[in-house]
Design a protein around this motif. Structure first.
Motif, PDB file in Angstrom:
ATOM      1  N   TYR A  51      14.197   8.246 -10.206  1.00 11.61           N
ATOM      2  CA  TYR A  51      15.398   8.682 -10.926  1.00 11.61           C
ATOM      3  C   TYR A  51      15.028   9.216 -12.307  1.00 11.61           C
ATOM      4  O   TYR A  51      15.496  10.286 -12.721  1.00 11.61           O
ATOM      5  CB  TYR A  51      16.398   7.523 -11.042  1.00 11.61           C
ATOM      6  N   GLN A  52      14.165   8.473 -13.037  1.00 15.97           N
ATOM      7  CA  GLN A  52      13.751   8.916 -14.367  1.00 15.97           C
ATOM      8  C   GLN A  52      12.963  10.217 -14.299  1.00 15.97           C
ATOM      9  O   GLN A  52      13.133  11.093 -15.148  1.00 15.97           O
ATOM     10  CB  GLN A  52      12.914   7.832 -15.054  1.00 15.97           C
ATOM     11  N   PHE A  53      12.094  10.333 -13.309  1.00 16.23           N
ATOM     12  CA  PHE A  53      11.325  11.557 -13.137  1.00 16.23           C
ATOM     13  C   PHE A  53      12.260  12.744 -12.955  1.00 16.23           C
ATOM     14  O   PHE A  53      12.103  13.783 -13.596  1.00 16.23           O
ATOM     15  CB  PHE A  53      10.382  11.437 -11.938  1.00 16.23           C
ATOM     16  N   ASN A  54      13.232  12.595 -12.060  1.00 13.95           N
ATOM     17  CA  ASN A  54      14.184  13.680 -11.823  1.00 13.95           C
ATOM     18  C   ASN A  54      14.966  14.011 -13.086  1.00 13.95           C
ATOM     19  O   ASN A  54      15.206  15.189 -13.383  1.00 13.95           O
ATOM     20  CB  ASN A  54      15.136  13.331 -10.676  1.00 13.95           C
ATOM     21  N   SER A  55      15.348  13.004 -13.845  1.00 12.26           N
ATOM     22  CA  SER A  55      16.122  13.225 -15.067  1.00 12.26           C
ATOM     23  C   SER A  55      15.332  14.003 -16.112  1.00 12.26           C
ATOM     24  O   SER A  55      15.830  14.977 -16.667  1.00 12.26           O
ATOM     25  CB  SER A  55      16.574  11.892 -15.670  1.00 12.26           C
ATOM     26  N   ILE A  56      14.087  13.576 -16.385  1.00 13.19           N
ATOM     27  CA  ILE A  56      13.335  14.267 -17.450  1.00 13.19           C
ATOM     28  C   ILE A  56      12.941  15.674 -17.023  1.00 13.19           C
ATOM     29  O   ILE A  56      12.894  16.574 -17.854  1.00 13.19           O
ATOM     30  CB  ILE A  56      12.095  13.475 -17.930  1.00 13.19           C
ATOM     31  N   ASN A  57      12.697  15.898 -15.744  1.00 17.11           N
ATOM     32  CA  ASN A  57      12.338  17.238 -15.300  1.00 17.11           C
ATOM     33  C   ASN A  57      13.563  18.137 -15.186  1.00 17.11           C
ATOM     34  O   ASN A  57      13.449  19.343 -15.364  1.00 17.11           O
ATOM     35  CB  ASN A  57      11.530  17.188 -14.008  1.00 17.11           C
ATOM     36  N   ARG A  58      14.716  17.555 -14.926  1.00 20.07           N
ATOM     37  CA  ARG A  58      15.967  18.325 -14.941  1.00 20.07           C
ATOM     38  C   ARG A  58      16.265  18.762 -16.373  1.00 20.07           C
ATOM     39  O   ARG A  58      16.637  19.896 -16.607  1.00 20.07           O
ATOM     40  CB  ARG A  58      17.112  17.477 -14.375  1.00 20.07           C
ATOM     41  N   GLU A  59      16.061  17.844 -17.350  1.00 15.70           N
ATOM     42  CA  GLU A  59      16.263  18.178 -18.760  1.00 15.70           C
ATOM     43  C   GLU A  59      15.308  19.288 -19.182  1.00 15.70           C
ATOM     44  O   GLU A  59      15.698  20.220 -19.867  1.00 15.70           O
ATOM     45  CB  GLU A  59      16.031  16.946 -19.635  1.00 15.70           C
ATOM     46  N   PHE A 109       0.825  -1.206   0.000  1.00 14.50           N
ATOM     47  CA  PHE A 109       0.000   0.000   0.000  1.00 14.50           C
ATOM     48  C   PHE A 109       0.863   1.261   0.000  1.00 14.50           C
ATOM     49  O   PHE A 109       0.599   2.192  -0.763  1.00 14.50           O
ATOM     50  CB  PHE A 109      -0.933  -0.003   1.221  1.00 14.50           C
ATOM     51  N   LEU A 110       1.880   1.284   0.838  1.00 16.72           N
ATOM     52  CA  LEU A 110       2.740   2.477   0.900  1.00 16.72           C
ATOM     53  C   LEU A 110       3.401   2.750  -0.442  1.00 16.72           C
ATOM     54  O   LEU A 110       3.477   3.893  -0.893  1.00 16.72           O
ATOM     55  CB  LEU A 110       3.797   2.329   1.996  1.00 16.72           C
ATOM     56  N   ARG A 111       3.866   1.719  -1.074  1.00 17.29           N
ATOM     57  CA  ARG A 111       4.518   1.890  -2.376  1.00 17.29           C
ATOM     58  C   ARG A 111       3.518   2.425  -3.402  1.00 17.29           C
ATOM     59  O   ARG A 111       3.774   3.408  -4.082  1.00 17.29           O
ATOM     60  CB  ARG A 111       5.114   0.554  -2.823  1.00 17.29           C
ATOM     61  N   ASP A 112       2.339   1.779  -3.517  1.00 16.92           N
ATOM     62  CA  ASP A 112       1.364   2.201  -4.521  1.00 16.92           C
ATOM     63  C   ASP A 112       0.768   3.571  -4.210  1.00 16.92           C
ATOM     64  O   ASP A 112       0.614   4.401  -5.099  1.00 16.92           O
ATOM     65  CB  ASP A 112       0.259   1.154  -4.664  1.00 16.92           C
ATOM     66  N   ALA A 113       0.448   3.815  -2.946  1.00 17.33           N
ATOM     67  CA  ALA A 113      -0.099   5.128  -2.575  1.00 17.33           C
ATOM     68  C   ALA A 113       0.928   6.216  -2.822  1.00 17.33           C
ATOM     69  O   ALA A 113       0.585   7.306  -3.301  1.00 17.33           O
ATOM     70  CB  ALA A 113      -0.533   5.114  -1.110  1.00 17.33           C
ATOM     71  N   GLY A 114       2.181   5.935  -2.514  1.00 17.33           N
ATOM     72  CA  GLY A 114       3.239   6.907  -2.778  1.00 17.33           C
ATOM     73  C   GLY A 114       3.359   7.234  -4.250  1.00 17.33           C
ATOM     74  O   GLY A 114       3.546   8.397  -4.635  1.00 17.33           O
ATOM     75  N   ALA A 152       0.368  12.502  -8.941  1.00 15.54           N
ATOM     76  CA  ALA A 152      -0.647  13.551  -8.962  1.00 15.54           C
ATOM     77  C   ALA A 152      -0.047  14.915  -8.602  1.00 15.54           C
ATOM     78  O   ALA A 152      -0.317  15.918  -9.271  1.00 15.54           O
ATOM     79  CB  ALA A 152      -1.787  13.210  -8.009  1.00 15.54           C
ATOM     80  N   ILE A 153       0.763  14.948  -7.572  1.00 19.97           N
ATOM     81  CA  ILE A 153       1.382  16.214  -7.157  1.00 19.97           C
ATOM     82  C   ILE A 153       2.240  16.775  -8.283  1.00 19.97           C
ATOM     83  O   ILE A 153       2.141  17.955  -8.637  1.00 19.97           O
ATOM     84  CB  ILE A 153       2.213  16.022  -5.868  1.00 19.97           C
ATOM     85  N   PHE A 154       3.078  15.926  -8.862  1.00 20.47           N
ATOM     86  CA  PHE A 154       3.971  16.400  -9.916  1.00 20.47           C
ATOM     87  C   PHE A 154       3.189  16.814 -11.155  1.00 20.47           C
ATOM     88  O   PHE A 154       3.518  17.795 -11.807  1.00 20.47           O
ATOM     89  CB  PHE A 154       5.012  15.334 -10.252  1.00 20.47           C
ATOM     90  N   HIS A 155       2.133  16.078 -11.486  1.00 19.86           N
ATOM     91  CA  HIS A 155       1.314  16.436 -12.647  1.00 19.86           C
ATOM     92  C   HIS A 155       0.688  17.818 -12.463  1.00 19.86           C
ATOM     93  O   HIS A 155       0.731  18.650 -13.366  1.00 19.86           O
ATOM     94  CB  HIS A 155       0.223  15.384 -12.874  1.00 19.86           C
ATOM     95  N   PHE A 156       0.098  18.053 -11.290  1.00 20.26           N
ATOM     96  CA  PHE A 156      -0.580  19.324 -11.065  1.00 20.26           C
ATOM     97  C   PHE A 156       0.384  20.487 -10.857  1.00 20.26           C
ATOM     98  O   PHE A 156      -0.014  21.639 -10.931  1.00 20.26           O
ATOM     99  CB  PHE A 156      -1.580  19.204  -9.914  1.00 20.26           C
ATOM    100  N   GLY A 215       2.772  20.831 -12.940  1.00 21.82           N
ATOM    101  CA  GLY A 215       3.271  21.051 -14.289  1.00 21.82           C
ATOM    102  C   GLY A 215       4.535  20.275 -14.610  1.00 21.82           C
ATOM    103  O   GLY A 215       5.173  20.520 -15.632  1.00 21.82           O
ATOM    104  N   LYS A 216       4.897  19.346 -13.769  1.00 25.07           N
ATOM    105  CA  LYS A 216       6.072  18.516 -14.020  1.00 25.07           C
ATOM    106  C   LYS A 216       5.676  17.380 -14.957  1.00 25.07           C
ATOM    107  O   LYS A 216       4.537  16.933 -14.961  1.00 25.07           O
ATOM    108  CB  LYS A 216       6.626  17.925 -12.714  1.00 25.07           C
ATOM    109  N   ARG A 217       6.635  16.936 -15.720  1.00 24.11           N
ATOM    110  CA  ARG A 217       6.388  15.805 -16.604  1.00 24.11           C
ATOM    111  C   ARG A 217       6.398  14.529 -15.775  1.00 24.11           C
ATOM    112  O   ARG A 217       7.227  14.350 -14.908  1.00 24.11           O
ATOM    113  CB  ARG A 217       7.456  15.731 -17.689  1.00 24.11           C
ATOM    114  N   THR A 218       5.455  13.637 -16.079  1.00 20.14           N
ATOM    115  CA  THR A 218       5.419  12.348 -15.389  1.00 20.14           C
ATOM    116  C   THR A 218       6.115  11.312 -16.261  1.00 20.14           C
ATOM    117  O   THR A 218       6.267  11.500 -17.461  1.00 20.14           O
ATOM    118  CB  THR A 218       3.979  11.906 -15.094  1.00 20.14           C
ATOM    119  N   VAL A 219       6.526  10.243 -15.651  1.00 16.48           N
ATOM    120  CA  VAL A 219       7.237   9.191 -16.364  1.00 16.48           C
ATOM    121  C   VAL A 219       6.220   8.159 -16.836  1.00 16.48           C
ATOM    122  O   VAL A 219       5.465   7.622 -16.018  1.00 16.48           O
ATOM    123  CB  VAL A 219       8.281   8.518 -15.445  1.00 16.48           C
ATOM    124  N   PRO A 220       6.178   7.893 -18.142  1.00 16.77           N
ATOM    125  CA  PRO A 220       5.253   6.856 -18.610  1.00 16.77           C
ATOM    126  C   PRO A 220       5.709   5.478 -18.131  1.00 16.77           C
ATOM    127  O   PRO A 220       6.865   5.291 -17.754  1.00 16.77           O
ATOM    128  CB  PRO A 220       5.328   6.966 -20.135  1.00 16.77           C
TER     129      PRO A 220
END
Length: 185
Positions: free
Chosen positions: A161-169, A93-98, A104-108, A110-115
């Protein structure tokens, strides 16, 4: 916005109450078939979205939300029926809820989410196998479940890690664009 892949994702949300009803009625094996049907819609929506170039930001956000919502429902049904331990349920639950809250937080913001990527898909398949083993009360089901929980956390760290990379780019490109614009002025 509501193209065929997104409609399939909505169907996955609609399968959640179906799963609950079937599971609560005592039809454990049939409830697994409902879960498989949800998994099939996941495979189909991703395939169709990529094949027909129908990938949308809405779909990129709803797809993992549908997956996580179904998995949380399954986790709760298994823990309340005594088929898995509370410790395993809390870890899952903690993993999935996180992942849901973070996306959701990153999407709202304006951050790009990782597919979804291969590791995420593999983790989902491994969870389905674990649930199959548990529902059919096969040997080593609980040990295998803990293995999958560990793999899921590793997958989450890869996503972070991927999220941080694409948003850093994205941030780096924006900064370069702003600097070149200011030079032109």
């Amino acid at each position: 916005m509501l193209n065929l892949p997104n409609l399939l994702t909505v169907c996955r949300f609609l399968l959640i109450p179906v799963y609950i009803t079937v599971f609560e009625s005592g039809y454990m094996k049939t409830s697994f078939l409902v879960l498989l049907a949800a998994g099939l819609t996941d495979v189909l929506d991703g395939y169709i979205a990529r094949k027909r170039k129908l990938v949308t930001q809405l779909g990129s956000m709803l797809d993992p939300l549908a997956d996580k919502s179904m998995m949380i429902t399954v986790i709760l049904s298994l823990v309340f029926s005594g088929m898995i331990s509370w410790e395993a349920a809390v870890a899952m639950f903690l993993r999935d809820a996180g992942m849901i809250v973070g996306s959701a937080i990153f999407h709202f913001r304006g951050k790009r989410t990782v597919p979804a990527n291969a590791m995420g898909k593999l983790t989902t398949v491994l969870y389905y196998i674990a649930i199959l083993l548990i529902i059919f009360q096969l040997p080593y089901a609980h040990a295998y479940l803990w293995f999958v929980i560990i793999v899921s956390f590793i997958t989450s760290f890869i996503y972070i890690y991927q999220f941080n990379s694409i948003n850093r780019e994205k941030s780096s490109l924006r900064t370069k664009s702003d600097k070149s614009f200011n030079k032109e002025l």
